[in-house]
Design a protein around this motif. Structure first.
Motif, mmCIF file in Angstrom:
data_model
loop_
_atom_site.group_PDB
_atom_site.id
_atom_site.type_symbol
_atom_site.label_atom_id
_atom_site.label_comp_id
_atom_site.label_asym_id
_atom_site.label_seq_id
_atom_site.Cartn_x
_atom_site.Cartn_y
_atom_site.Cartn_z
ATOM 1 N N VAL A 6 28.007 32.581 -41.776
ATOM 2 C CA VAL A 6 26.840 31.605 -41.771
ATOM 3 C C VAL A 6 25.624 32.491 -41.768
ATOM 4 O O VAL A 6 24.671 31.936 -42.433
ATOM 5 C CB VAL A 6 27.003 31.099 -40.273
ATOM 6 N N VAL A 7 25.099 33.485 -41.149
ATOM 7 C CA VAL A 7 23.999 34.076 -41.086
ATOM 8 C C VAL A 7 23.783 34.886 -42.396
ATOM 9 O O VAL A 7 22.479 34.545 -42.914
ATOM 10 C CB VAL A 7 23.775 35.268 -39.949
ATOM 11 N N LEU A 8 24.636 35.398 -42.879
ATOM 12 C CA LEU A 8 24.391 36.050 -44.161
ATOM 13 C C LEU A 8 24.928 35.486 -45.553
ATOM 14 O O LEU A 8 24.693 35.723 -46.672
ATOM 15 C CB LEU A 8 25.324 37.398 -44.261
ATOM 16 N N TYR A 9 24.905 34.100 -45.272
ATOM 17 C CA TYR A 9 25.644 33.016 -46.732
ATOM 18 C C TYR A 9 25.012 33.428 -47.761
ATOM 19 O O TYR A 9 25.646 33.940 -48.812
ATOM 20 C CB TYR A 9 25.592 31.670 -46.139
ATOM 21 N N ARG A 10 23.757 33.299 -48.032
ATOM 22 C CA ARG A 10 22.951 33.312 -49.167
ATOM 23 C C ARG A 10 22.837 34.708 -49.722
ATOM 24 O O ARG A 10 23.115 35.020 -50.811
ATOM 25 C CB ARG A 10 21.518 32.319 -48.880
ATOM 26 N N PRO A 11 22.189 35.787 -48.967
ATOM 27 C CA PRO A 11 22.319 36.930 -49.577
ATOM 28 C C PRO A 11 23.622 37.438 -49.903
ATOM 29 O O PRO A 11 23.699 38.069 -50.648
ATOM 30 C CB PRO A 11 21.678 37.767 -48.223
ATOM 31 N N LEU A 41 26.205 35.647 -50.948
ATOM 32 C CA LEU A 41 26.511 35.055 -52.125
ATOM 33 C C LEU A 41 25.873 35.528 -53.019
ATOM 34 O O LEU A 41 26.463 35.898 -54.186
ATOM 35 C CB LEU A 41 26.230 33.454 -52.077
ATOM 36 N N LEU A 42 24.380 35.906 -53.184
ATOM 37 C CA LEU A 42 23.674 36.227 -54.193
ATOM 38 C C LEU A 42 24.112 37.927 -54.475
ATOM 39 O O LEU A 42 24.308 38.317 -55.706
ATOM 40 C CB LEU A 42 22.445 36.405 -53.894
ATOM 41 N N SER A 93 27.047 39.216 -54.146
ATOM 42 C CA SER A 93 28.466 38.959 -54.496
ATOM 43 C C SER A 93 28.552 38.548 -56.092
ATOM 44 O O SER A 93 29.400 38.959 -56.932
ATOM 45 C CB SER A 93 29.259 37.893 -53.721
ATOM 46 N N LEU A 120 16.931 42.823 -51.091
ATOM 47 C CA LEU A 120 17.899 42.652 -50.307
ATOM 48 C C LEU A 120 18.642 43.875 -50.035
ATOM 49 O O LEU A 120 19.056 44.634 -50.981
ATOM 50 C CB LEU A 120 19.246 41.638 -50.655
ATOM 51 N N PRO A 121 19.123 44.343 -48.861
ATOM 52 C CA PRO A 121 19.705 45.573 -48.581
ATOM 53 C C PRO A 121 21.433 45.525 -48.980
ATOM 54 O O PRO A 121 22.189 45.120 -47.944
ATOM 55 C CB PRO A 121 19.572 45.888 -46.883
#
Lengths: 284, 289
Positions: free
Chosen positions: B159-164, B166-167, B169, B180-181
């Motif tokens: 939930v916390v990392l969802y967007r980073p 997804l991007l 991946s 982004l790290p």
């Protein structure tokens, strides 16, 4: 006009690269490279494969630390790099997605808006509207709901450009966007980017090993060879004198039917090469 | 109507506390595995998931040897293995399968040793089957809080990392260009995957755990074009397979000629395979249109 001679800094530049040197594995990939890009200007970064174009992009993005020199991006505030987000839009060279990847062009553009944020994306009307406006601006509305991996190369370029531009950067970097496109798609992408650059006062730096497709739209160019750079208008840079200094050996420039052909070497050398805007063709 | 219900649900299904526990655990695990599995498939890390499950077998068997719940062993060893794989450099595509394969082999060797020692001392083969192929009806309700906590940690990470996540991946290059790290995100994901694999191992066994991770996700990806929908679909498919699997396994106690009961894992894995084949057919038909 060799870039080093350019007066720095110009405060209204979108990008200033100042004396950047990069050594990778003992090899000097970029040697004291300087150039600048102004808002609303379409600048080509021209050079053969291996000339250091992608490395220069990585330095501008803050992914590579130069051993000397600095990069300044407008609005970035920080001296060294544009790292950390949305000041620089970037369209990478190689972009291959699994055709099964459950991701619509619309989703990828949305990630351009907030892909760096934590937490779940909350559906909102304004976010949807922003994404739709961006899709329309790059004429991608017709295929925005298909899986990105199933789009053609030109369609993917449009989605990627929208992804890069939706966060309203001051500077857009495109790494060899024309390399895998047919002539027509390439012209469409070039036309699209140059139109947006003018409309939005966006600075565009577009790399290519073949300069001819860009000649009609480029305001200025940065020519990379042997890790060094010369920059100015095409008329200023693509001359025998400037390129001879840059390459360190004799170079002829031919203009034929509106196309530019760069001939490196005198023809007596063993490794004379013809470069059509950087793409070299060996002559035996 | 009553007769039909009785034909589907053999007597005692709704009153058995073992069934209730199995359904509760199965639901929780199916949700976690489905959500995390979507990213496993997107990132092309199914082999890493498989390895974590197999290595988890070493953890489960050592926990059995030490006389503590297998879940502790599954989680501890899978998370440790994720750390080792990260250090060796599983994030880089080249050498990723090699690093995974080397760690996997060592883990399975340990599992063989522990199971051999355990069964030699106890003179029973039940542990081997439980660790490798699971036994959801033999769970102790005392592990529920730990299961729920681990599930919450794994889902919370997503939930916390969802967007980073997804991007990165979709394209590590695009993610890196945004500052982004990418490596750190990949490491966090790997740990979440290790937890999901360990949870699956509790229900359908260490060896089969990736089926629950990857199967529903791969099925869901065929059915939808949107990442959010794929995640919800994967969780639902996992839950359906788990519920049906528990029901069929319970009913199979009454099936002639053995009247002995078939393993839940068999049903769950088979149902997932059937769902996947159906989704491929539907997907292919859509592609033709």
């Amino acid at each position: 006009m060799i870039a080093r001679a350019r007066a720095l800094p110009l405060t209204d530049d979108a990008l200033v690269v100042d004396g950047v040197t990069v050594r990778l594995g003992g090899r000097t990939v970029l040697d004291n490279v300087s150039c600048s890009v102004r808002p609303g200007e379409f600048t080509g970064l021209i050079g053969a494969n291996g000339a250091g174009k992608t490395t220069l992009f990585r330095v501008i993005l803050g992914l590579e630390q130069p051993s000397a020199g600095s990069v300044r991006v407008a609005g970035g505030g920080s001296e060294s790099s544009g790292r950390g987000g949305t000041d620089v839009g970037y369209v990478p060279q190689k972009f291959q997605l699994d055709p099964d990847m459950p991701l619509r062009g619309r989703d990828l553009v949305g990630l351009g808006l907030d892909g760096h944020r934590f937490g779940l994306p909350l559906p909102s009307r304004s976010r949807r509207q922003l994404v739709q406006e961006m899709l329309d601006a790059v004429d991608a509305g017709a295929f925005a709901d298909a899986r990105v991996g199933q789009l053609s190369g030109g369609e993917q370029q449009r989605i990627l450009i929208a992804h890069a531009l939706i966060s309203r950067p001051k500077l857009l970097l495109l790494d060899e966007p024309l390399a895998n496109l047919d002539l027509r798609s390439a012209q469409e992408v070039v036309g699209l980017v140059s139109r947006i650059a003018r409309e939005q006062q966006l600075a565009v730096l577009i790399s290519a090993h073949e300069m001819n497709p860009l000649l009609p739209v480029m305001d200025r160019l940065v020519y990379l060879a042997a890790g060094r750079a010369a920059s100015g208008t095409a008329e200023e840079v693509i001359t025998s004198d400037v390129l001879t200094k840059l390459y360190g050996h004799h170079v002829d420039v031919l203009r034929v039917h509106g196309r530019v052909i760069v001939v490196a070497g005198t023809g007596h050398d063993e490794h004379a090469a013809v470069e059509m805007g950087g793409a070299s063709v060996e002559i035996v | 109507m009553h007769a039909v219900l009785r034909a589907i649900f053999e007597p005692g299904f709704f009153t058995s506390s073992l069934v209730a526990l199995a359904v509760a655990v199965g639901t929780l695990v199916a949700i976690v595995a489905g959500v995390i599995g979507v990213f496993t498939v997107l990132r092309g890390q199914s082999f890493a998931g498989e390895a974590l499950g197999d290595i988890g077998a070493a953890g489960g068997s050592s926990a059995y040897l030490a006389g503590i719940p297998a879940l502790w062993g599954f989680v501890g060893v899978a998370v440790a293995a994720a750390g080792v794989m990260e250090l060796i450099g599983i994030q880089r595509a080249r050498g990723r399968d090699l690093a995974t394969g080397v760690v996997l082999g060592a883990g399975f060797g340990l599992a063989a040793l522990f199971l051999y020692l355990g069964t030699t001392y106890d003179n029973t083969t039940g542990a081997t089957v439980t660790i490798l192929f699971g036994s959801i009806f033999a769970l102790n309700s005392s592990i529920l809080p730990l299961l729920a906590l681990l599930g919450a940690i794994a889902l919370g990470t997503i939930v916390v990392l969802y967007r980073p996540l997804l991007l990165s991946s979709v394209s590590s290059e695009l993610a890196a260009a945004r500052g982004l790290p990418v490596r750190l995100i990949g490491a966090a994901y790997l740990f979440a995957m290790a937890v999901a694999v360990a949870l699956s191992a509790v229900t359908i066994g260490a060896i089969l755990s990736t089926a629950l991770l990857v199967g529903p996700a791969a099925t869901a990806l065929q059915l939808t074009r949107r990442p959010g929908h794929a995640i919800v679909a994967a969780a639902l498919i996992g839950i359906a397979a788990m519920w049906l699997g528990v029901l069929l396994a319970y009913d199979s106690y009454y099936w002639p000629p053995l009247r002995h009961g078939w393993p839940v894992s068999f049903f769950v894995v088979t149902l997932i395979l059937i769902a996947y084949i159906i989704s491929r057919t539907v997907g292919a038909r859509r592609a033709v249109r």
